[in-house]
Design an enzyme around this catalytic site. Structure first.
Site, mmCIF file in Angstrom:
data_model
loop_
_atom_site.group_PDB
_atom_site.id
_atom_site.type_symbol
_atom_site.label_atom_id
_atom_site.label_comp_id
_atom_site.label_asym_id
_atom_site.label_seq_id
_atom_site.Cartn_x
_atom_site.Cartn_y
_atom_site.Cartn_z
ATOM 1 N N GLU A 110 0.826 -1.214 0.000
ATOM 2 C CA GLU A 110 0.000 0.000 0.000
ATOM 3 C C GLU A 110 0.860 1.263 0.000
ATOM 4 O O GLU A 110 0.733 2.111 0.879
ATOM 5 C CB GLU A 110 -0.898 0.015 1.251
ATOM 6 C CG GLU A 110 -1.757 -1.218 1.440
ATOM 7 C CD GLU A 110 -2.369 -1.310 2.846
ATOM 8 O OE1 GLU A 110 -1.983 -0.529 3.748
ATOM 9 O OE2 GLU A 110 -3.231 -2.173 3.040
ATOM 10 N N PRO A 111 1.753 1.426 -0.966
ATOM 11 C CA PRO A 111 2.625 2.597 -0.933
ATOM 12 C C PRO A 111 1.879 3.875 -1.318
ATOM 13 O O PRO A 111 1.054 3.877 -2.236
ATOM 14 C CB PRO A 111 3.686 2.269 -1.988
ATOM 15 C CG PRO A 111 2.990 1.368 -2.950
ATOM 16 C CD PRO A 111 1.989 0.576 -2.148
ATOM 17 N N GLY A 112 2.154 4.937 -0.613
ATOM 18 C CA GLY A 112 1.585 6.238 -0.962
ATOM 19 C C GLY A 112 2.702 7.216 -1.256
ATOM 20 O O GLY A 112 3.020 7.539 -2.405
ATOM 21 N N ARG A 113 3.372 7.632 -0.183
ATOM 22 C CA ARG A 113 4.442 8.624 -0.280
ATOM 23 C C ARG A 113 5.479 8.284 -1.346
ATOM 24 O O ARG A 113 5.869 9.139 -2.145
ATOM 25 C CB ARG A 113 5.132 8.721 1.090
ATOM 26 C CG ARG A 113 6.156 9.816 1.198
ATOM 27 C CD ARG A 113 6.999 9.663 2.469
ATOM 28 N NE ARG A 113 6.176 9.492 3.644
ATOM 29 C CZ ARG A 113 5.721 10.496 4.407
ATOM 30 N NH1 ARG A 113 6.031 11.734 4.113
ATOM 31 N NH2 ARG A 113 4.960 10.247 5.464
ATOM 32 N N CYS A 130 -1.384 33.609 10.940
ATOM 33 C CA CYS A 130 -1.149 34.096 12.307
ATOM 34 C C CYS A 130 -0.840 32.947 13.254
ATOM 35 O O CYS A 130 -1.629 32.621 14.140
ATOM 36 C CB CYS A 130 -2.369 34.873 12.786
ATOM 37 S SG CYS A 130 -2.857 36.106 11.590
ATOM 38 N N GLU A 131 0.286 32.287 13.040
ATOM 39 C CA GLU A 131 0.759 31.200 13.896
ATOM 40 C C GLU A 131 2.275 31.206 13.776
ATOM 41 O O GLU A 131 2.804 31.239 12.665
ATOM 42 C CB GLU A 131 0.316 29.820 13.363
ATOM 43 C CG GLU A 131 -1.160 29.588 13.221
ATOM 44 C CD GLU A 131 -1.784 29.005 14.467
ATOM 45 O OE1 GLU A 131 -1.042 28.485 15.317
ATOM 46 O OE2 GLU A 131 -3.013 29.099 14.578
HETATM 47 C C1 LIG Z 1 -0.890 5.976 5.349
HETATM 48 C C2 LIG Z 1 -1.010 4.546 5.067
HETATM 49 C C3 LIG Z 1 -0.376 3.988 3.947
HETATM 50 C C4 LIG Z 1 0.548 4.763 3.056
HETATM 51 O O1 LIG Z 1 1.706 5.133 3.735
HETATM 52 P P1 LIG Z 1 2.932 5.807 2.938
HETATM 53 O O2 LIG Z 1 3.902 6.111 4.008
HETATM 54 O O3 LIG Z 1 2.388 7.027 2.299
HETATM 55 O O4 LIG Z 1 3.425 4.822 1.958
HETATM 56 C C5 LIG Z 1 -0.596 2.649 3.683
HETATM 57 N N1 LIG Z 1 -1.388 1.889 4.480
HETATM 58 C C6 LIG Z 1 -2.015 2.401 5.565
HETATM 59 C C7 LIG Z 1 -2.866 1.515 6.394
HETATM 60 C C8 LIG Z 1 -1.841 3.733 5.903
HETATM 61 O O5 LIG Z 1 -2.439 4.231 6.985
#
Ligand SMILES: *Cc1c(COP(=O)(O)O)cnc(C)c1O
Length: 447
Positions: A301-304, A374-375
């Site tokens: 589940e890669p995002g970043r 304003c922080e």
């Molecule tokens: C946030 C998240 C991801 C993605 O994480 P990255 O660091 O962006 O790769 C995958 N799985 C779950 C369950 C998450 O909460």
């Protein structure tokens, strides 16, 4: 993308501040380079984009997204796998569409994200649903769409899914998200695999919960899941988590519960400035022997690691305010546009849109790059050696993940526009909000 380039050739950390050598630095990133003195993303100079769309502006490279996705595909090609892009990192429909066309699955955390995936043409069967607090409505929407798997985080959630599935006369495919209790060694806010975190089911409880799940009439146990954190730069915590999960898979097998897939979550880190994350290929190479022996379908589940370095945030310098102690460069982006520095003390690179050498001046100063909110926490970068003038455009790199998606309207600021670039073309994929839109739904009650 090369993260193997020695760090000291791209940055110099002096007492005065951090100097990032722009030309060397962009060589470590996909899709960015200086053409003559002008910063370009793929074949489009950022100045062109600023003139057409204004600032602050998020810009994403289609090719960079695809090449990161393909790095996962290629690296795990020798085993059965499904890459489920974590939508929360960047959920713009065009970003999702690029990944749909590449064949990706998706990891969602809300029915809102499910709606986005379906709107982008994604296949519900390739969707996994993560998150610690799924609501009845979330579960209904996911069952109606026919998603591939719920990653279940508690007995209470399991019972709710059973109840909703039974009412809808559906069978819900599930994994349990187990908490392997390994230290990801990342920022505490994005570390999720420790016993004290709110996430997952403990290793000790997992077998009993699986046995419970197997008894439910409208639940089908299909997998096991873990996600230990985000921005992990080393492979060791992944290997430790994998070992723990494999142990569980074997115990479950002995109890007559067989699984189809193992989901190792996301979390692979990226280089923002001087991090040296393990590459996707090396990550795969380290995990593959154990996975091959296990012989279950792998979900990731890669995002970043797919979108972070595909994106930049362009901002313009509005005010320069040197003071006795610190020099402030007040830019037109702020923490409402990009909250990572304020929220996680994240360091992100700030590059000039035009190399200062071409201006024929040598006026480097140490600047605090701040927004106008304003922080005091409203900063984008601290202690950067830059040569700045009012009106200069700056690019904050690594802004493709957890950038726009975390933006807000704090201080009644309209959110930035988003643009996708591919080769020499560019498209507005979300227009800048107007001030009127910000309160169009509100009522001014009169007394
Ligand atoms: C946030 C998240 C991801 C993605 O994480 P990255 O660091 O962006 O790769 C995958 N799985 C779950 C369950 C998450 O909460």
């Amino acid at each position: 993308m090369s993260t193997s380039q020695p760090v000291d050739t791209i940055i110099s950390s002096t007492e005065e501040g951090l100097l990032i050598h722009p030309e060397e630095f962009v060589n470590t990133l996909p899709s960015l380079q200086y053409q003559y003195e002008a910063l370009c993303i793929e074949d489009v100079c950022v100045d062109t984009l600023v003139q057409e769309y204004g600032t602050p502006l998020y810009v994403y490279s289609k090719q960079a997204i695809l090449s990161a996705y393909e790095a996962y595909e290629n690296s795990f090609a020798m085993i059965d796998h499904q890459i489920c892009y974590a939508v929360k990192a960047n959920s713009n429909l065009s970003v999702l569409k690029v990944l749909v066309e590449a064949g990706a699955g998706f990891d969602i955390v809300s029915r809102g994200e499910l709606a986005r995936v379906l709107a982008a043409g994604g296949d519900a069967k390739k969707v996994v649903f993560s998150g610690v607090g799924k609501t009845k409505k979330d579960i209904e929407a996911a069952l109606q769409a026919g998603i591939g798997c719920f990653n279940v985080e508690s007995v209470s959630e399991l019972e709710l899914i059973q109840k909703v599935a039974r009412r809808l006369d559906k069978v819900a495919p599930i994994s349990l998200r187990v908490n392997p209790n390994v230290d990801a060694g990342t920022h505490p806010y994005i570390s999720t695999g420790l016993r004290d975190n709110k996430f997952g089911i403990t290793h000790e409880e997992a077998v009993a919960v699986y046995q419970q799940a197997a008894e439910f009439s409208n639940i089908q146990v299909v997998g096991i899941d873990c996600h230990i954190g985000s921005q992990l730069t080393e492979v060791a915590p992944f290997l430790a988590a994998l070992d723990k999960v494999i142990e569980l898979v074997e115990t479950l097998q002995e109890k007559g519960i067989t699984l189809e897939h193992i989901d190792l979550g996301g979390g692979l880190g990226v280089r923002y400035i001087d991090e040296t994350p393990v590459s996707i290929a090396d990550f795969a190479e380290a995990l593959l022997p154990k996975l091959q022996a296990l012989n279950l379908k792998l979900f990731l589940e890669p995002g970043r690691s797919i979108v972070a370095n595909a994106g930049i945030l362009l901002t313009q310098v509005d005010v320069l305010k040197p003071t006795a102690h610190k020099n402030f460069a007040i830019v037109d982006a702020a923490m409402n546009d990009l909250i990572r520095p304020a929220l996680y003390q994240a360091q992100m690179a700030v590059l000039p849109a035009v190399l200062p050498s071409s201006l024929g001046i040598d006026t480097y100063k140490c600047w605090e790059i701040v927004g106008a909110i304003c922080e005091t926490g409203d900063f984008l970068a601290k202690q950067r050696l830059l040569s700045l003038a009012v009106g200069d455009v700056l690019a904050i790199t690594g802004a493709g993940a957890y950038g726009f998606v975390m933006s807000s309207n704090y201080n009644t600021r309209a959110r930035a526009a988003e643009v996708m670039v591919s080769e020499d073309q560019h498209w507005l994929i979300r227009p800048r909000e107007t001030i009127e839109q910000l309160f169009a739904q509100e009522q001014a009650l009169l007394s």
